[in-house]
Every structure is written in C-alpha cells, then in structure tokens.
Design an enzyme around this catalytic site. Structure first.
Site, PDB file in Angstrom:
ATOM      1  N   GLN A   1      19.820  54.512 -24.114  1.00 34.65           N
ATOM      2  CA  GLN A   1      20.845  54.522 -25.180  1.00 34.65           C
ATOM      3  C   GLN A   1      20.734  53.319 -26.120  1.00 34.65           C
ATOM      4  O   GLN A   1      21.696  52.962 -26.815  1.00 34.65           O
ATOM      5  CB  GLN A   1      22.274  54.588 -24.615  1.00 34.65           C
ATOM      6  CG  GLN A   1      22.649  55.923 -24.022  1.00 34.65           C
ATOM      7  CD  GLN A   1      22.798  57.030 -25.068  1.00 34.65           C
ATOM      8  OE1 GLN A   1      22.847  56.799 -26.268  1.00 34.65           O
ATOM      9  NE2 GLN A   1      22.816  58.259 -24.602  1.00 34.65           N
ATOM     10  N   SER A   2      19.552  52.686 -26.161  1.00 34.53           N
ATOM     11  CA  SER A   2      19.355  51.486 -26.993  1.00 34.53           C
ATOM     12  C   SER A   2      19.590  51.752 -28.488  1.00 34.53           C
ATOM     13  O   SER A   2      19.021  52.689 -29.063  1.00 34.53           O
ATOM     14  CB  SER A   2      17.926  50.996 -26.760  1.00 34.53           C
ATOM     15  OG  SER A   2      17.434  50.315 -27.872  1.00 34.53           O
TER      16      SER A   2
END
Ligand SMILES: Cc1ncc(COP(=O)(O)O)c(C=O)c1O
Length: 336
Positions: free
Chosen positions: A75-76
């Site tokens: 989820q960067s």
C-alpha cells in the site's frame, strides 16, 4: 544552495498552499496550526514523493532509462507516485512490495494497490518483510539488464542525496511563502520515514538560516535508529553543499505514536483522521499523516507546544490507503 544546477522535471505548476487550520487550532486550544498542503502536489494523487521524483526522474532520463523500478511496503504511497512519474515520462515501471506484515499483500486489494494497476504497473514483485531492499532492487535491475532493458532504481522512499533536493527546494518555497504572508513560524513538523523529507527540510532551513527547528515524527522506527538514519543522510547532503554538519541534537524525532508497528492502526490515528476530516475537510492517510497528526494532537495535549506559538505541519500526503483500513475507520465514522 544552488539547486538550479541539478536537472529537474516539473510535476507541480504552483506552490502548494500554506493554510491556517483555524477550526482545529481552536478545538485544541492552541497553538496556531498552519499546514503546508503537499498532499496537493502533482502526479497521481500528490504527496511528498512528487518533489523528490522531480530530481530523480531527471537523472533517470539523462541516463536513458526505459524502466523505473522501486520498492515500498504494501500500500506504499511512494510506489503509487513513482509509477505515476514513470507514466508521465512514457517509461515502464515495476515495483517490489515488502510484506512487512506477514500475509498483508493482496493483489486484488483496493487503495494504492488498485491505483498501481490503474496506472499500468508492468510487474509487482513481493518479498518478505526484513528483506535487504537495495539488494532486491539491484537483483531486479540485473534481470532487466540481461533482457536488454535500461532500468533506473529509485531507492525506497526516494531517499538518497538527490531525493533530498526535493525538500531543500520545499524549504526555499516555504521561506518565500512565509515572507509573503508575513508569518513567523516557531516550528515545522514533519513525518520522518525513509527520511529524505526530514533531511531536506533540516538542510534547507539551515542553509537559508531560517532558524526554525524541525520536529520529526516517526511512524515506524524508535528514536535512536530513526535519528541516526536522518543524521547519516544529512551528513552526505551537507557535505555535497559544503555546509556545516547538522548536529545530532538538531535531529528531533518523536516515537511515541507508532503503536504496535509500522502500518498497524492505532486508535489515536483513527481519531486524528476523523478530527481533521471533520474540522478542516482534509483527508489524511492511515500510515503516515494520520499517525503524524495523532502525534501532534498528543503532543499538544501533553503541553509540548506553547499555546501562542505558530507551528507549520507538513501534510506529506493524503491517502488512498485509508480504503484498506476502511473496516477500522468505519467503526468510528458511522458511530460518532
Ligand atoms: C504520505 C507520506 N508521508 C510521509 C512519508 C515519509 O517521508 P520520507 O520517506 O521522506 O521520510 C511517506 C513515505 O512514503 C508518505 O507516503
């Protein structure tokens, strides 16, 4: 500091606003809270990586790269913006996801993960938490070179000496804006993660003799490790500019609001996201700016800021990642 000698792409055509958060300041009973809205930077959804990528992508293009590779946690935000920059430059992008929480990678997940695919990421590789990420990036680059391609590695978080220029230029922008606004800021607060934002602000404000202390907030590592990490990168950058060192004492990192670990939700983060949404109409993210704001609110309640001082919060990005924390957030949002 003459940044003009560094090649640079431009992904934002304006200075991001500095806004007075009047309602939030009032609710908390002071200090006067101002916010630098770097969540409104260009590329796919804004956030602090856009500033770093202006310099990093310029280098990639100079080197004739055809593929950008980078890494980040599941989820960067950084991966989202790096893929966005690659798209903007007509290059391919591949990312390596570090599964810091075991079992947390889901190819079909929503949030940033969905945006990677919407932007047309070429490949997503997944490695276990704790992997040697620079080495993983190098291995992927080697594989692509063997296929006759020209990869360019963007280090995690865009954090190397060149990436720091993004927040040195931000310090210059803030300096101009504060002068134009006639606003005297007593402290700048920012997230301290892969650290080039923190380092860039430290070096930039020092280089301009702004005399404004920087309060870092860690969302992952405890102070001794995070502070040393900031110092190591700061030393490299001050050397490039022939500036005096940033002392270890000037590097201030709060580590009281991390919770169980990086990325693990906390009730203070949920409260902070809801409070800022409802008082100011600003949507924070769950991993960085939500925990950052939780720390600022906590420090205000603990009396760590003077009631009449002016603090500037660096909003380093809003988050598509709240959608992958929806269940936790919903419990509060629909009941309060
Ligand atoms: C929204 C947001 N804020 C802050 C950070 C941390 O900034 P830095 O990596 O420069 O320390 C990140 C990193 O990904 C981020 O996505």
């Amino acid at each position: 500091m003459n940044l003009a000698k560094y090649p640079r792409r431009r992904y934002t055509s304006y200075k991001t606003p500095i806004e007075h958060l009047e309602r939030l300041s009032k609710l908390l009973g002071g200090p006067n809270i101002y916010m630098k809205r770097d969540d409104l930077l260009g590329l796919a959804g804004g956030g602090n990586k856009t500033r770093k990528l202006e310099f990093l992508m310029a280098e990639a293009l100079e080197q004739g790269a055809d593929t950008i590779i980078t890494c980040g946690a599941v989820q960067s935000n950084h991966c989202r913006l790096t893929i966005g920059a690659a798209v903007k430059e007509g290059l391919k992008a591949q990312i390596i996801m570090e599964e810091r929480i075991e079992g947390s990678y889901d190819r079909n997940a929503t949030g940033n993960n969905f945006i990677y695919h919407l932007l047309g990421v070429e490949d997503v590789h997944v490695v276990p938490g704790g992997s040697d990420m620079p080495n993983e990036l190098e291995k992927l680059a080697e594989k692509l070179r063997a296929e006759g391609r020209k990869p360019y590695i963007v280090q995690g978080g865009g954090s190397n000496e060149l990436g720091c220029l993004g927040y040195i230029s931000c310090a210059q922008e803030i300096n101009e804006q504060l002068f134009e606004m006639g606003l005297n800021i007593d402290k700048i607060c920012c997230v301290s993660g892969s650290s080039s934002m923190h380092v860039g602000l430290l070096v930039g404000t020092k280089g301009l003799n702004m005399n404004i202390p920087i309060q870092g907030v860690s969302v992952g590592k405890k102070e001794p490790i995070q502070g040393d990490k900031v110092k190591e990168l700061a030393d490299k950058v001050t050397e490039i500019f022939g500036m005096p060192e940033i002392s270890r004492e000037e590097i201030v990192v709060d580590d009281n609001y991390i919770g169980e670990s990086y990325g693990a939700p906390t009730k203070e983060m949920v409260e902070a996201i809801q409070m800022v949404a409802r008082e100011e109409g600003i949507i924070l993210d769950a991993v960085y700016t939500g925990k950052f704001m939780a720390a600022i609110i906590g420090m205000i309640r603990e009396g760590k800021f003077k009631k009449d001082e002016n603090i500037l919060l660096l909003n380093s990005g809003s988050g598509y990642n709240i959608f992958s924390y929806e269940d936790i957030l919903k419990e509060e949002v629909y009941t309060k």
